[in-house]
Design a protein around this motif. Structure first.
Motif, PDB file in Angstrom:
ATOM      1  N   SER B 253       0.839  -1.201   0.000  1.00  0.00           N
ATOM      2  CA  SER B 253       0.000   0.000   0.000  1.00  0.00           C
ATOM      3  C   SER B 253       0.878   1.256   0.000  1.00  0.00           C
ATOM      4  CB  SER B 253      -0.917  -0.021   1.227  1.00  0.00           C
ATOM      5  OG  SER B 253      -1.770   1.077   1.200  1.00  0.00           O
ATOM      6  N   ALA B 254       1.957   1.194   0.786  1.00  0.00           N
ATOM      7  CA  ALA B 254       2.886   2.339   0.814  1.00  0.00           C
ATOM      8  C   ALA B 254       3.515   2.553  -0.555  1.00  0.00           C
ATOM      9  CB  ALA B 254       3.981   2.090   1.853  1.00  0.00           C
ATOM     10  N   TRP B 257       1.207   4.333  -2.624  1.00  0.00           N
ATOM     11  CA  TRP B 257       1.210   5.767  -2.312  1.00  0.00           C
ATOM     12  C   TRP B 257       2.386   6.464  -2.984  1.00  0.00           C
ATOM     13  CZ3 TRP B 257      -2.146   9.089  -1.189  1.00  0.00           C
ATOM     14  CH2 TRP B 257      -3.249   8.777  -0.398  1.00  0.00           C
ATOM     15  N   GLU B 258       3.527   5.791  -2.937  1.00  0.00           N
ATOM     16  CA  GLU B 258       4.708   6.395  -3.573  1.00  0.00           C
ATOM     17  C   GLU B 258       4.495   6.532  -5.082  1.00  0.00           C
ATOM     18  OE1 GLU B 258       7.817   3.857  -2.269  1.00  0.00           O
ATOM     19  OE2 GLU B 258       7.852   4.725  -0.255  1.00  0.00           O
ATOM     20  N   CYS B 260       1.629   6.750  -6.485  1.00  0.00           N
ATOM     21  CA  CYS B 260       0.624   7.822  -6.628  1.00  0.00           C
ATOM     22  C   CYS B 260       1.307   9.183  -6.555  1.00  0.00           C
ATOM     23  CB  CYS B 260      -0.420   7.658  -5.531  1.00  0.00           C
ATOM     24  SG  CYS B 260      -1.614   9.002  -5.491  1.00  0.00           S
ATOM     25  N   TRP B 261       2.243   9.321  -5.633  1.00  0.00           N
ATOM     26  CA  TRP B 261       2.967  10.586  -5.483  1.00  0.00           C
ATOM     27  C   TRP B 261       3.773  10.919  -6.731  1.00  0.00           C
ATOM     28  CZ3 TRP B 261       3.600  15.025  -3.354  1.00  0.00           C
ATOM     29  CH2 TRP B 261       4.823  15.673  -3.469  1.00  0.00           C
ATOM     30  N   ARG B 262       4.461   9.874  -7.240  1.00  0.00           N
ATOM     31  CA  ARG B 262       5.279  10.108  -8.447  1.00  0.00           C
ATOM     32  C   ARG B 262       4.398  10.573  -9.609  1.00  0.00           C
ATOM     33  NH1 ARG B 262       8.303   5.629  -6.584  1.00  0.00           N
ATOM     34  NH2 ARG B 262       7.106   4.169  -7.831  1.00  0.00           N
ATOM     35  N   THR B 264       1.473  11.933  -9.378  1.00  0.00           N
ATOM     36  CA  THR B 264       0.906  13.247  -9.043  1.00  0.00           C
ATOM     37  C   THR B 264       1.892  14.365  -9.331  1.00  0.00           C
ATOM     38  OG1 THR B 264      -0.414  12.254  -7.313  1.00  0.00           O
ATOM     39  CG2 THR B 264      -0.113  14.604  -7.181  1.00  0.00           C
ATOM     40  N   THR B 265       3.106  14.211  -8.806  1.00  0.00           N
ATOM     41  CA  THR B 265       4.078  15.300  -8.985  1.00  0.00           C
ATOM     42  C   THR B 265       4.474  15.453 -10.449  1.00  0.00           C
ATOM     43  OG1 THR B 265       5.775  13.714  -8.362  1.00  0.00           O
ATOM     44  CG2 THR B 265       5.081  15.280  -6.688  1.00  0.00           C
ATOM     45  N   GLU B 266       4.634  14.299 -11.110  1.00  0.00           N
ATOM     46  CA  GLU B 266       5.023  14.378 -12.526  1.00  0.00           C
ATOM     47  C   GLU B 266       3.908  15.040 -13.339  1.00  0.00           C
ATOM     48  OE1 GLU B 266       7.521  11.366 -13.435  1.00  0.00           O
ATOM     49  OE2 GLU B 266       7.308  11.440 -15.605  1.00  0.00           O
TER      50      GLU B 266
END
Lengths: 138, 347
Positions: B253-254, B257-258, B260-262, B264-266
């Motif tokens: 799950s983590a 999230w990572e 998802c973050w990548r 999102t930021t990209e």
């Protein structure tokens, strides 16, 4: 553990960054624009702030200017990491005084945490909190 | 003609004086020598009469020269006047120039007006295209807004799902811990039950035949205890498995999230770059739009100026006509009959 404020008009960025910084052991607050961010800073002065530049109501420049000219010395000295996808803004932002300028890309979280850990050396080192421990998720 | 007349008169004056002088000289000489005295007197009289007649006929050159002898500028003026009457004059040349200028003016004004119309149409077309481009850019901006809102919604949904999963994982962890506690309790109960069964079996053997029934029961109880132990061991194994799986699920799950973050930021990095380019483009379009409108305005102004030029061409044409009239008047000796004055007034 440090308290970090995220100021970004993008909900997805706020959510993802909040979760990941919490995983790093920080207490995280969020604000949607510069106005909310300034209120949050004045209410509970965080240890550091990560902010976007282009935002509605009050943008990053104005917020940063208000912080650097604030009456409170603690707020004036607030470490700020700026995160944006606009390269052209770097010089302008650096001119206003930021501790870090991070371009939005897939590996930027590592850059942000590195800057934050450098800026927050004086604070208690944050222990990475396991995802399942003490009955807490992330 | 005047010149010729003047010249003729001048020659007449010279001859008369010359003849009179010669006759006078001969008369005086004859008189002094005493020869042909009568002839000399007659010659003197003839010379005097001739000189008087000539003086009356053409007048004295010295007394009339001021008015009638031609000066150099007078000669030139006479020449020019003569040329005007013959049509080979500056006026005729001026007329030619004016005619050419009027024609050139008309042509250039007509061409320039056509070019201005084309320029104005092009500028108008440019403005229309730029307005359309600006509209398209606005639509791009709206689509960008929709896209980022959709993405934010996706991350929000993801976050809610992750929060629900977090709660379920915590429940599963608690359940695993409870199962573990229960398994330990069951194991202790099974152990004590087995001990009781053993003691019951020993007691039944000591009593002898009367305790045979209890012995059988004790044996069955021991069998059941063994089964409970086996089941409990299996349950403990499952509990340990849960203890391993749950952190693994949490780790995955983590990683989600990572990821998802990548993403999102990209995505936001690209959106910011798009916004930056959008701002540049919209600024350029606005600038070009201003330029197009300015060109259009200038073209309209230039057309107005050309209308003035057109009036100028008309004036030239009118001047041309008047000069032509003037030349014609001069040729036919009508100079001063009114047309010249008209031309002067018009000019």
């Amino acid at each position: 553990m440090a308290s970090i404020l995220i100021v970004d008009d993008s909900a997805s960025t706020r959510i993802a960054m909040k979760v990941l910084l919490q995983r790093e052991g920080h207490t995280v607050g969020v604000a949607e624009d510069g106005l909310q961010g300034l209120k949050a800073i004045e209410t509970a002065c965080p240890d550091a702030m990560v902010m976007d530049v282009i935002m509605p109501d009050m943008d990053g420049y104005t917020l940063l200017h208000r912080i650097r000219t604030h009456a409170s010395p603690a707020i004036r000295a607030l470490p700020v990491v700026c995160m944006t996808g606009r390269d052209k803004l770097e010089d302008l932002i650096h001119g206003l005084g930021v501790q870090g300028f991070v371009r939005k890309h897939r590996g930027c979280l590592e850059e942000i945490t590195e800057i934050l850990s450098h800026e927050l050396e004086g604070t208690t080192p944050a222990e990475a909190i396991p995802l399942i421990s003490q009955g807490r998720w992330a | 003609m005047m010149l010729l007349k003047s010249r003729g008169m001048c020659c007449l004056h010279g001859s008369a004086w010359f003849v009179s002088g010669v006759l006078l000289g001969i008369g005086v000489l004859g008189f002094w020598q005493g020869l042909l005295a009568t002839t000399s007197v007659l010659l003197l009289l003839f010379a005097s009469v001739l000189a008087g007649v000539l003086a009356v006929r053409v007048g004295s050159p010295r007394s009339e020269g001021v008015d009638e002898a031609p000066s150099r500028s007078g000669v030139m003026a006479a020449h020019e006047a003569h040329a005007v009457v013959d049509g080979d004059s500056g006026l005729a040349q001026a007329r030619t120039h004016v005619t050419d200028a009027a024609a050139l003016f008309r042509r250039s004004v007509k061409q320039a007006k056509q070019e201005m119309v084309l320029l104005e149409m092009s500028a108008h077309g440019l403005v229309v295209e730029l307005e359309r481009s600006r509209g398209a850019l606005d639509r791009v901006r709206r689509e960008r807004g929709r896209f980022t809102r959709s993405f934010d919604g996706f991350v929000q949904d993801f976050s809610e799902c992750a929060a629900a999963q977090e709660a379920e994982l915590e429940d599963a962890l608690r359940f695993g811990l409870e199962v573990d506690v229960a398994a330990r309790m069951v194991a202790r109960i099974a152990k004590e039950t087995a001990m009781i069964a053993l003691n019951a079996s020993l007691e039944a053997q000591r009593v002898g035949e009367e305790g045979a029934g209890f012995h059988v029961i004790a044996l069955e109880l021991r069998k059941l205890t063994g089964l409970v132990k086996e089941a409990n061991a299996a349950m403990a194994d499952r509990s340990r498995d849960i203890g391993v799986f749950l952190p693994s699920i949490a780790k995955n799950s983590a990683r989600m999230w990572e990821a998802c973050w990548r993403v999102t930021t990209e995505m936001h990095g690209h959106v910011d770059a798009l916004d930056s380019n959008y701002d540049d483009i919209i600024g350029g379009v606005a600038h070009a739009l201003g330029g197009g409108e300015t060109i259009s305005d200038r073209a309209r102004d230039a057309t107005e100026y050309l209308q003035m030029e057109e009036r100028m061409a008309e004036t030239l044409a009118r001047a041309d006509a008047l000069i032509e009239q003037e030349v014609t008047d001069q040729k036919f000796g009508l100079h001063g009959a009114g047309t010249t004055r008209g031309f002067s007034k018009t000019s």
